[in-house]
Write an enzyme that holds these catalytic residues in place. Structure first.
Site, PDB file in Angstrom:
ATOM      1  CG  ASP A 194      43.737  47.748  26.552  1.00  0.00           C
ATOM      2  OD1 ASP A 194      44.278  48.054  27.118  1.00  0.00           O
ATOM      3  OD2 ASP A 194      42.495  47.160  26.994  1.00  0.00           O
ATOM      4  CG  ASP A 199      41.938  39.821  28.765  1.00  0.00           C
ATOM      5  OD1 ASP A 199      41.497  39.731  27.505  1.00  0.00           O
ATOM      6  OD2 ASP A 199      40.935  40.797  29.214  1.00  0.00           O
ATOM      7  CB  CYS A 221      39.006  25.931  45.926  1.00  0.00           C
ATOM      8  SG  CYS A 221      40.692  26.317  45.422  1.00  0.00           S
ATOM      9  CB  CYS A 253      42.759  28.660  47.168  1.00  0.00           C
ATOM     10  SG  CYS A 253      40.997  29.623  47.635  1.00  0.00           S
ATOM     11  CB  CYS A 257      38.593  26.583  49.782  1.00  0.00           C
ATOM     12  SG  CYS A 257      37.867  27.852  48.557  1.00  0.00           S
ATOM     13  CG  HIS A 298      37.676  30.498  45.575  1.00  0.00           C
ATOM     14  ND1 HIS A 298      37.917  29.232  45.802  1.00  0.00           N
ATOM     15  CD2 HIS A 298      36.421  30.744  44.395  1.00  0.00           C
ATOM     16  CE1 HIS A 298      37.149  28.902  44.593  1.00  0.00           C
ATOM     17  NE2 HIS A 298      36.244  29.635  44.207  1.00  0.00           N
TER      18      HIS A 298
HETATM   19 ZN   LIG Z   1      38.954  28.824  46.735  1.00  0.00          ZN
END
Ligand SMILES: [Zn+2]
Length: 401
Positions: free
Chosen positions: A91, A298, A336, A338, A341, A367
């Site tokens: 930025d 963002d 999820c 990920c 998880c 996560h």
């Molecule tokens: Zn997750």
């Protein structure tokens, strides 16, 4: 043109595309994790790569104050300094100056502000903000703007918009005169470091001539006034940039108002250039803005909330500190995929957080970022559904990191 944008598919107002930068291709719509000080707090770069992050955001204001632009420039820019070979956006520093500094002083020439670290006095002009961002060497940099405060009267919003337009002209003029000074060697043979990539600097996804230097985006302001937003968009487009950002939003106004302003501004931006909505939002909002035709977003929310134990899941927000999770064997979010998880229980995550373990911040951030990235991935997929895809990533010469 140094940044190229290719639309790959549309569904209603939503678009899926590819943003070709000197450090790789970014699939859009994209959510950009915020790495304020050259670090996404708690998550190492290799893990960000594993999560599929294609572009990071760095904050010029913070990096200018610490470690300083010259230090970063000498290390090959942010890419070399933080050992991140994918795309980066910085930025202009304007937003932090306006949000962190009660004592700032704005003049036609620029803005004087005090460091939040030691109180020392500093000055950003459109030219010096460009010089700082050229030194940091992100792939995409932003013109210096004045982030209009909320609420602002109509006259104030107009004056602020006019100042931002004049600063946009000055930003572009300085950038055009100095863009070859980017630390990763846009000069191509004029003192630039040797290429480490397996593609020549001219190879790119679009088969055109991508010169290896940065792309400067303009920023639309205009407060909450829809006609000023239209005027700001049209006049910023007239100056001419490879991409356009919507600034001055998410500054305290009701969410419905943000949505209305974004929706009303987008038709006044060119369809063949990327549109970047700065500083939003929740996962639902990110999906909704992509639906309006926003390509880049963002927000500090996923990372900041994670550090406070607030986790976004398919079942809604989870405050992992709550005692009710103390013996909860289930995954944080069973939907999820990920690594957090897949491996850990809510009980364990709650224990880590309650104990102040550093790992709590790491896992929570991983996560939340995964959840945001998956959300945007799904949005992209639904836009692209049925669309053929074909591309080859573009790589420019890069410094040794
Ligand atoms: Zn997750």
């Amino acid at each position: 043109m140094t940044i190229q944008f290719q639309l790959e598919g549309t569904r209603g107002a939503a678009r899926a595309g590819r943003l070709v930068t000197p450090h790789g291709v970014v699939e859009t719509p994209v959510f950009m994790p915020v790495g304020t000080l050259g670090s996404v707090k708690g998550v190492a770069q290799d893990l960000l790569e594993d999560l599929g992050v294609e572009i990071l955001l760095g904050n010029t204001y913070h990096l200018y104050l610490r470690p300083g632009v010259e230090t970063v420039r000498r290390m090959g820019g942010l890419h070399g300094f933080m050992a991140w070979e994918r795309a980066i956006l910085t930025d202009s520093g304007g937003f932090q100056v306006f949000s962190l500094n009660q004592l700032r002083k704005v003049s036609e020439e620029g803005v004087t502000f005090r460091s939040h670290l030691d109180g020392s006095s500093h000055f950003f002009s459109p030219e010096s903000a460009m010089a700082a961002q050229i030194g940091l060497g992100a792939d995409i940099i932003m013109a210096l703007d004045e982030c209009t405060e909320y609420p602002a009267g109509r006259e104030r919003a107009r004056a602020s918009m006019e100042l931002t337009l004049r600063w946009a002209e000055r930003s572009k003029k300085y950038f055009e005169a100095h863009k070859q000074e980017v630390p990763w060697g846009s000069g191509r043979g004029k003192g630039s470091p040797p290429s480490r990539g397996d593609a020549s600097p001219n190879d790119n996804a679009l088969g055109g001539d991508v010169k290896c230097t940065q792309g400067l985006f303009g920023i639309v302001q205009g407060g909450m006034e829809l006609d000023l937003r239209k005027e700001s968009a049209e006049r910023t487009v007239a100056i001419g940039f490879p991409g356009y950002a919507l600034g001055g939003l998410s500054v305290g106004e009701p969410r419905e108002r943000t949505f209305e302003v974004v929706d009303a501004t987008i038709p006044h931006l060119p369809t063949d250039k990327p549109r970047y909505l700065m500083g939003v939002g929740t996962p639902e909002e990110v999906a909704a803005y992509a639906g309006l035709g926003i390509d880049m977003m963002d927000c500090v929310l996923p990372t900041r909330a994670a550090r406070h134990g607030l986790l976004f899941t398919s079942g809604g927000k989870v405050s992992i500190k709550q005692a009710r999770y103390a013996r909860d064997e289930s995954a944080l979010d069973p939907n999820c995929g990920c690594r957090v998880c897949q491996r850990y229980s809510r009980a364990y995550l709650r224990h880590l957080y309650a104990s102040g373990e550093v790992l709590a911040q790491v896992l929570n951030t991983v996560h939340n970022l995964s959840f945001y990235l998956d959300t945007v991935r799904r949005v992209r997929h639904s836009i692209r559904l049925g669309e053929g895809t074909r591309y080859h990533p573009s790589v420019c010469s890069r410094p040794k990191s």
